[in-house]
Design a protein around this motif. Sequence first.
Motif, PDB file in Angstrom:
ATOM      1  N   ILE A 175     -17.356 -40.123  52.094  1.00 48.17           N
ATOM      2  CA  ILE A 175     -18.656 -40.540  51.570  1.00 48.17           C
ATOM      3  C   ILE A 175     -18.558 -42.008  51.169  1.00 48.17           C
ATOM      4  N   LYS A 176     -19.455 -42.841  51.678  1.00 45.62           N
ATOM      5  CA  LYS A 176     -19.355 -44.276  51.416  1.00 45.62           C
ATOM      6  C   LYS A 176     -19.710 -44.637  49.980  1.00 45.62           C
ATOM      7  N   ALA A 177     -20.597 -43.879  49.349  1.00 47.84           N
ATOM      8  CA  ALA A 177     -20.965 -44.167  47.961  1.00 47.84           C
ATOM      9  C   ALA A 177     -19.726 -44.111  47.078  1.00 47.84           C
ATOM     10  N   GLN A 178     -19.609 -45.065  46.165  1.00 52.66           N
ATOM     11  CA  GLN A 178     -18.419 -45.141  45.321  1.00 52.66           C
ATOM     12  C   GLN A 178     -18.582 -44.418  43.997  1.00 52.66           C
ATOM     13  N   LYS A 179     -19.800 -44.168  43.586  1.00 51.09           N
ATOM     14  CA  LYS A 179     -20.049 -43.536  42.289  1.00 51.09           C
ATOM     15  C   LYS A 179     -20.330 -42.057  42.531  1.00 51.09           C
ATOM     16  N   ILE A 180     -19.343 -41.228  42.272  1.00 48.46           N
ATOM     17  CA  ILE A 180     -19.456 -39.803  42.600  1.00 48.46           C
ATOM     18  C   ILE A 180     -19.070 -38.960  41.392  1.00 48.46           C
ATOM     19  N   LEU A 181     -19.930 -38.008  41.073  1.00 51.05           N
ATOM     20  CA  LEU A 181     -19.690 -37.049  39.996  1.00 51.05           C
ATOM     21  C   LEU A 181     -19.804 -35.644  40.573  1.00 51.05           C
ATOM     22  N   ILE A 182     -18.766 -34.825  40.372  1.00 52.17           N
ATOM     23  CA  ILE A 182     -18.798 -33.429  40.804  1.00 52.17           C
ATOM     24  C   ILE A 182     -18.846 -32.534  39.576  1.00 52.17           C
ATOM     25  N   LEU A 183     -19.811 -31.629  39.548  1.00 48.80           N
ATOM     26  CA  LEU A 183     -19.984 -30.674  38.458  1.00 48.80           C
ATOM     27  C   LEU A 183     -19.810 -29.275  39.033  1.00 48.80           C
ATOM     28  N   ILE A 184     -18.904 -28.499  38.457  1.00 54.39           N
ATOM     29  CA  ILE A 184     -18.596 -27.175  38.989  1.00 54.39           C
ATOM     30  C   ILE A 184     -18.752 -26.135  37.890  1.00 54.39           C
ATOM     31  N   ASP A 185     -19.661 -25.197  38.106  1.00 54.91           N
ATOM     32  CA  ASP A 185     -19.820 -24.067  37.186  1.00 54.91           C
ATOM     33  C   ASP A 185     -19.481 -22.815  37.986  1.00 54.91           C
ATOM     34  N   ALA A 186     -18.189 -22.601  38.185  1.00 52.33           N
ATOM     35  CA  ALA A 186     -17.729 -21.537  39.076  1.00 52.33           C
ATOM     36  C   ALA A 186     -17.064 -20.439  38.269  1.00 52.33           C
ATOM     37  N   CYS A 187     -17.732 -19.316  38.185  1.00 51.31           N
ATOM     38  CA  CYS A 187     -17.198 -18.183  37.442  1.00 51.31           C
ATOM     39  C   CYS A 187     -16.099 -17.493  38.236  1.00 51.31           C
ATOM     40  N   LYS A 188     -15.257 -16.791  37.531  1.00 52.62           N
ATOM     41  CA  LYS A 188     -14.203 -16.018  38.180  1.00 52.62           C
ATOM     42  C   LYS A 188     -14.754 -14.680  38.644  1.00 52.62           C
ATOM     43  N   SER A 189     -14.239 -14.190  39.733  1.00 57.21           N
ATOM     44  CA  SER A 189     -14.666 -12.890  40.223  1.00 57.21           C
ATOM     45  C   SER A 189     -13.460 -11.988  40.397  1.00 57.21           C
ATOM     46  N   GLY A 190     -13.713 -10.683  40.497  1.00 60.43           N
ATOM     47  CA  GLY A 190     -12.638  -9.754  40.791  1.00 60.43           C
ATOM     48  C   GLY A 190     -11.919  -9.264  39.559  1.00 60.43           C
ATOM     49  N   ALA A 191     -10.674  -8.858  39.751  1.00 60.34           N
ATOM     50  CA  ALA A 191      -9.901  -8.201  38.702  1.00 60.34           C
ATOM     51  C   ALA A 191      -9.410  -9.194  37.660  1.00 60.34           C
ATOM     52  N   ALA A 192      -8.663  -8.673  36.691  1.00 60.69           N
ATOM     53  CA  ALA A 192      -8.145  -9.511  35.607  1.00 60.69           C
ATOM     54  C   ALA A 192      -7.271 -10.620  36.170  1.00 60.69           C
ATOM     55  N   LEU A 193      -7.329 -11.767  35.517  1.00 62.03           N
ATOM     56  CA  LEU A 193      -6.589 -12.926  35.994  1.00 62.03           C
ATOM     57  C   LEU A 193      -5.168 -12.921  35.470  1.00 62.03           C
TER      58      LEU A 193
END
Length: 420
Positions: free
Chosen positions: A297-315
């Motif tokens: 990606i040519k743009a230099q100002k990048i922010l990634i926001l991740i709201d990723a829940c866990k799935s499946g059995a106990a961790l």
Amino acid sequence: AKYLNIRVGDQVYSIDNFHEKYFNPAYIASVLGGKTVKAVADIRKGIAPPPVVEIISPQANSEFESENITVTVSAKDMGGEIDEIRLYHNGKAVGEETRGMKPAAQRKELSAPVSNNKAAKSSSAVSDAGFTKSYSISLVDGDNIFRAIGFSKDRTESNPAEIVVRLVGGSRSVTMHVFTVGINNYKNPALNLNYAQPDARGIVDFFRKKGKGLFRNVDIRDLYNEQATKDNILSQLKQLENTNPQDAVLIYLAGHGENINDKWYFIPYELTYPEREEDVLSKALSSDELSSSIKDIKAQKILILIDACKSGAALLAFRGFEDRKALTQLSRATGIHVVAASTKDQFASEVQELGHGVFTYTLLQGLNGRAAGSGESITVRKLLGYIEEQLPELTKKYRQEAQYPVVDSKGMDFPLVIRR
């Protein structure tokens, strides 16, 4: 890390030089918890010395009236071979990289693949003097900071070479590109969530209404539910390669996430059994794929926001630390801002009375003015500081257990919104 150094023989290195090989945020927690920690390697036995890296052109403090220049980096093998050269432009990694190089004595020439990224094409050569790599770069208005590093065969990082040059002339229009993914309804209904889609729409609605106060244009891309396949996500990331260097990009992912062998994976709509490791490895969007896409990606100002829940059995114990390591490596390798709220189970971040997941609720509160402090603008670093401070308090209030976000900020700071 700024004031912590390691001496190996007669050479002194910053602790940061060993980040890629040795960094593991679970070490301290494991030791304090009485667990035995197995060392990755014994540094007392020596290291593969990193190369000496230099930016040989342009000269530091040069001024340019044209935005297109060539930056040339040289690397001298100091006995540890040259595994990779990496160039950062204003904190963001330039898309072209070279891995698995050999010493000049073993190979006289090397042709690196040419990236499709018009903002950063490169060519390479090896001579008796070492390795030389040239990049075609598009400058942004004002100061442009270039930082080059190299890695030896055991992934020990070199001391950086850094210069500043300046593009003079009129200001260019800036576009904010917002790409959101929100998956409430998976192909497998057992994976369904309540607020992933509303959270993603909340981000879109905010920038659609308030983004034009700061940016000339706001470009919105969004994928929800059955639209959010791996191929579609990668296709949208591919289209972001056509941004301009001065633009800003915000990428928001809401859904399920998994972690396997220090790599993080976002679960797309079509993946029905995330508990099967082979399915995740072959069908999910990996942090490596995300990193590769972001570098182009040519743009230099990048922010990634991740709201990723866990799935499946106990961790497994300290699974959250594995997420932290994978996402920190993503930020460090690409030179961007990464914020993630990985939770212990799929419902931990969702609170009905807020109408959003707690992470996105905190994020939107910050964007709507609470992260501004005494200033008029809300920058990325102000927002990240607000999330780090407020998210544990809110999750403790609503879930009786504090949730701490993963925040790693390697890119340049930039404003997201002007408070009015």
